[in-house]
Design a protein around this motif. Sequence first.
Motif, PDB file in Angstrom:
ATOM      1  N   GLU A   1     -17.055   9.949  40.176  1.00 18.79           N
ATOM      2  CA  GLU A   1     -15.733   9.905  40.798  1.00 18.79           C
ATOM      3  C   GLU A   1     -15.572  11.029  41.821  1.00 18.79           C
ATOM      4  N   TYR A   2     -16.097  12.222  41.493  1.00 17.08           N
ATOM      5  CA  TYR A   2     -16.012  13.342  42.441  1.00 17.08           C
ATOM      6  C   TYR A   2     -16.808  13.032  43.708  1.00 17.08           C
ATOM      7  N   GLN A   3     -18.024  12.518  43.545  1.00 23.69           N
ATOM      8  CA  GLN A   3     -18.850  12.227  44.704  1.00 23.69           C
ATOM      9  C   GLN A   3     -18.219  11.159  45.587  1.00 23.69           C
ATOM     10  N   GLN A   4     -17.567  10.199  44.951  1.00 23.78           N
ATOM     11  CA  GLN A   4     -16.867   9.168  45.719  1.00 23.78           C
ATOM     12  C   GLN A   4     -15.758   9.784  46.563  1.00 23.78           C
ATOM     13  N   ARG A   5     -15.028  10.743  45.992  1.00 27.93           N
ATOM     14  CA  ARG A   5     -13.952  11.399  46.739  1.00 27.93           C
ATOM     15  C   ARG A   5     -14.500  12.184  47.921  1.00 27.93           C
ATOM     16  N   VAL A   6     -15.660  12.826  47.714  1.00 27.76           N
ATOM     17  CA  VAL A   6     -16.287  13.572  48.808  1.00 27.76           C
ATOM     18  C   VAL A   6     -16.699  12.612  49.925  1.00 27.76           C
ATOM     19  N   GLU A   7     -17.336  11.523  49.554  1.00 25.96           N
ATOM     20  CA  GLU A   7     -17.825  10.576  50.560  1.00 25.96           C
ATOM     21  C   GLU A   7     -16.679   9.882  51.299  1.00 25.96           C
ATOM     22  N   GLU A   8     -15.565   9.708  50.619  1.00 30.44           N
ATOM     23  CA  GLU A   8     -14.410   9.067  51.255  1.00 30.44           C
ATOM     24  C   GLU A   8     -13.562  10.066  52.037  1.00 30.44           C
ATOM     25  N   GLY A   9     -13.865  11.346  51.900  1.00 25.03           N
ATOM     26  CA  GLY A   9     -13.101  12.375  52.603  1.00 25.03           C
ATOM     27  C   GLY A   9     -11.853  12.817  51.879  1.00 25.03           C
ATOM     28  N   ALA A  10     -11.627  12.301  50.667  1.00 27.68           N
ATOM     29  CA  ALA A  10     -10.462  12.719  49.889  1.00 27.68           C
ATOM     30  C   ALA A  10     -10.650  14.139  49.352  1.00 27.68           C
ATOM     31  N   GLU A  11     -11.900  14.557  49.205  1.00 27.47           N
ATOM     32  CA  GLU A  11     -12.236  15.909  48.755  1.00 27.47           C
ATOM     33  C   GLU A  11     -12.950  16.596  49.910  1.00 27.47           C
ATOM     34  N   THR A  12     -12.392  17.675  50.412  1.00 25.71           N
ATOM     35  CA  THR A  12     -12.988  18.375  51.554  1.00 25.71           C
ATOM     36  C   THR A  12     -14.023  19.386  51.088  1.00 25.71           C
ATOM     37  N   VAL A  13     -15.207  19.312  51.675  1.00 21.67           N
ATOM     38  CA  VAL A  13     -16.243  20.324  51.475  1.00 21.67           C
ATOM     39  C   VAL A  13     -16.569  20.879  52.864  1.00 21.67           C
ATOM     40  N   VAL A  14     -16.075  22.064  53.128  1.00 23.61           N
ATOM     41  CA  VAL A  14     -16.193  22.648  54.465  1.00 23.61           C
ATOM     42  C   VAL A  14     -17.665  22.797  54.846  1.00 23.61           C
ATOM     43  N   GLY A  15     -17.993  22.299  56.021  1.00 23.12           N
ATOM     44  CA  GLY A  15     -19.362  22.371  56.509  1.00 23.12           C
ATOM     45  C   GLY A  15     -20.210  21.177  56.128  1.00 23.12           C
ATOM     46  N   VAL A  16     -19.682  20.329  55.213  1.00 23.23           N
ATOM     47  CA  VAL A  16     -20.432  19.154  54.767  1.00 23.23           C
ATOM     48  C   VAL A  16     -19.772  17.872  55.245  1.00 23.23           C
ATOM     49  N   ASN A  17     -18.511  17.668  54.863  1.00 24.11           N
ATOM     50  CA  ASN A  17     -17.811  16.466  55.350  1.00 24.11           C
ATOM     51  C   ASN A  17     -16.618  16.826  56.244  1.00 24.11           C
ATOM     52  N   ALA A  18     -16.511  18.099  56.580  1.00 27.31           N
ATOM     53  CA  ALA A  18     -15.475  18.554  57.512  1.00 27.31           C
ATOM     54  C   ALA A  18     -15.939  19.866  58.144  1.00 27.31           C
ATOM     55  N   TYR A  19     -15.517  20.098  59.394  1.00 28.74           N
ATOM     56  CA  TYR A  19     -15.841  21.337  60.103  1.00 28.74           C
ATOM     57  C   TYR A  19     -17.355  21.562  60.179  1.00 28.74           C
ATOM     58  N   THR A  20     -18.065  20.497  60.464  1.00 27.81           N
ATOM     59  CA  THR A  20     -19.522  20.571  60.532  1.00 27.81           C
ATOM     60  C   THR A  20     -19.965  21.124  61.887  1.00 27.81           C
ATOM     61  N   THR A  21     -21.212  21.564  61.943  1.00 23.27           N
ATOM     62  CA  THR A  21     -21.804  22.050  63.191  1.00 23.27           C
ATOM     63  C   THR A  21     -23.134  21.353  63.416  1.00 23.27           C
ATOM     64  N   ASP A  22     -23.582  21.351  64.641  1.00 29.05           N
ATOM     65  CA  ASP A  22     -24.879  20.755  64.967  1.00 29.05           C
ATOM     66  C   ASP A  22     -25.981  21.780  64.774  1.00 29.05           C
ATOM     67  N   GLY A  23     -27.115  21.299  64.290  1.00 31.34           N
ATOM     68  CA  GLY A  23     -28.273  22.174  64.159  1.00 31.34           C
ATOM     69  C   GLY A  23     -28.285  22.956  62.863  1.00 31.34           C
ATOM     70  N   ASP A  24     -29.426  23.505  62.536  1.00 32.93           N
ATOM     71  CA  ASP A  24     -29.609  24.274  61.312  1.00 32.93           C
ATOM     72  C   ASP A  24     -29.374  25.754  61.579  1.00 32.93           C
ATOM     73  N   GLU A  25     -28.808  26.426  60.596  1.00 36.14           N
ATOM     74  CA  GLU A  25     -28.642  27.870  60.705  1.00 36.14           C
ATOM     75  C   GLU A  25     -29.907  28.556  60.192  1.00 36.14           C
ATOM     76  N   ASP A  26     -30.283  29.628  60.828  1.00 39.37           N
ATOM     77  CA  ASP A  26     -31.504  30.344  60.465  1.00 39.37           C
ATOM     78  C   ASP A  26     -31.173  31.362  59.378  1.00 39.37           C
ATOM     79  N   THR A  27     -31.499  31.019  58.130  1.00 39.06           N
ATOM     80  CA  THR A  27     -31.255  31.907  57.004  1.00 39.06           C
ATOM     81  C   THR A  27     -32.586  32.319  56.405  1.00 39.06           C
ATOM     82  N   GLU A  28     -32.830  33.608  56.353  1.00 37.25           N
ATOM     83  CA  GLU A  28     -34.078  34.089  55.766  1.00 37.25           C
ATOM     84  C   GLU A  28     -34.033  33.899  54.261  1.00 37.25           C
ATOM     85  N   ILE A  29     -35.056  33.264  53.713  1.00 41.47           N
ATOM     86  CA  ILE A  29     -35.051  32.952  52.282  1.00 41.47           C
ATOM     87  C   ILE A  29     -36.242  33.594  51.592  1.00 41.47           C
TER      88      ILE A  29
END
Length: 567
Positions: free
Chosen positions: A459-487
Amino acid sequence: MFDEAELSRIREAKREWDEETLDPVLDSYGERADRFATVSNHEVDRLYTPADIADLDYDDHLGFPGEPPYTRGVYPTMYRGRTWTMRQFAGFGTVEETNERFHYLIEEGQTGLSTAFDMPTLMGIDSDDVMAEGEVGREGVAVDTLADMEILFDGIDLADVSTSFTINPSAPVIYAMYVALADQRGVPREQLRGTLQNDMFKEFIAQKEWVIPPEPSLKLVTDVIEFSVGETPKFKPVSISGYHIREAGSTAIQELAFTLADGFAYVEDCIDRGLDVDEFAPQLSFFFNSHNSIFEEVAKFRAARRIYARVMDEWYDADREQSRKLKFHTQTAGQSLTAQQPLNNVVRVTLQALAGVLGGTQSLHTNSYDEALALPSEDAVRVALRTQQIIAEESGAADIVDPLGGSFAVEKLTDEVEREAMDYIEEIREKGDGSMREGVLRGIEQGFFQREIQDASYEYQQRVEEGAETVVGVNAYTTDGDEDTEILTVDESVQERQRERLSRVKDERDDDAVRDALAEIEAAIERADNTMPAIVDAVKAQATMGEVMRVFEGHYGTYREGTGVAD
């Protein structure tokens, strides 16, 4: 707690506010959503007033910190006395590398160690086993023998440090190694402090790591608790863990209910063993997740203490106050971390950590911002630790005991969480015909817990995919390209080096002594004795993790989920 005439006046004033102030604004502008809910999809109201908590009884529902029902905290001064224990997960590669990270964290101000183990160690498999290929030191440190434990804690005073071990199927062996190391160094067992996760029920419910079936796994958990009561009274022999239940996709209510149900099942098994509840209950500890919905999380922690105090008193006749105090560790929500825009995770972790502090946790682990990508780097670990230190030293959140107590919203949410969690607990108890122990075992066998969690996760994943649940950077406020994070990366040579050390230990040990020690574990199982003394003796003889666990697997068999039987 409120005068009925005053409540009536407030209700009437609220009605007038709705009509005269609120409705015109709603008609003109509306709100940004038709429905407002927590991460767990628990709907929250626009506004709370004393009318929402009209039935609240201050003494029964709140009381004072350090007094029943402990809603407001288990200590009178809470963080004004001393702050929570700050732990950061450490464990990767070899024991030498993890020991170096331990020393680094202590130097940076960490007040407790928390050990992560690699998958072979978690599953009771030696590093030279074919099943360990490619996994040695990958997601935690590899520990095969007491020789590894010696290096892991080199230069660390066991009498001075509190150490947490995040391990379950093979927890008795790791605990035995720690006890054996203390004996070897001349540290009295009664001085050892720390926590062993050792929660097998949540493994069958959520995390899915086991070696033997549920009932004998429960027997081993109780062996550890019984041994610890007599030998290491400052050590927590089990950390009943809702964290992994939440990480598997449960709601906050399910996390709380299933965790407490597991805890009460362990209590019953210990009582059935002949232990007095006031003898072992003070050593029980809990481990919760802290997610993004701050007020729901605070309500969950407060409700947990209230439920536990009442049930330990009314169901299990616990007389000592320490037996009715629920003490817990909190970790921020790994599930919430995103690989996209990973620096956003610093903000998520900060809010989740703040919720844990406002909810009265006893110790806290803050996830590193890069953990959705790899094991945490040293820089990321430092930021995570500094997050706790800033909350403790700069925010003022640690200066007031239960600062959200009395909030109409938080008290209402606490009542709702308590009621819904108790509904689940009673349902589980009914499955066991009045026994929490049997109810949890039957719930595992019937797949009850797994279905409830899977449904909530879907149910949670459905809300994310439908946009009812906001995940910043994933389904809202996204950016193009990958960020360079040293791991952080684990050197490919780790497996070879670990296997070489294990081979040396096997070459140098007394094989006859190992054989006799393993036979004594088997004899203890046959006699239905507590197996911990025999396990301690076996690891002192340099028996390996895998050799000890194969004794239990050989006796009890393995377990296949959904069949209810051992293979």
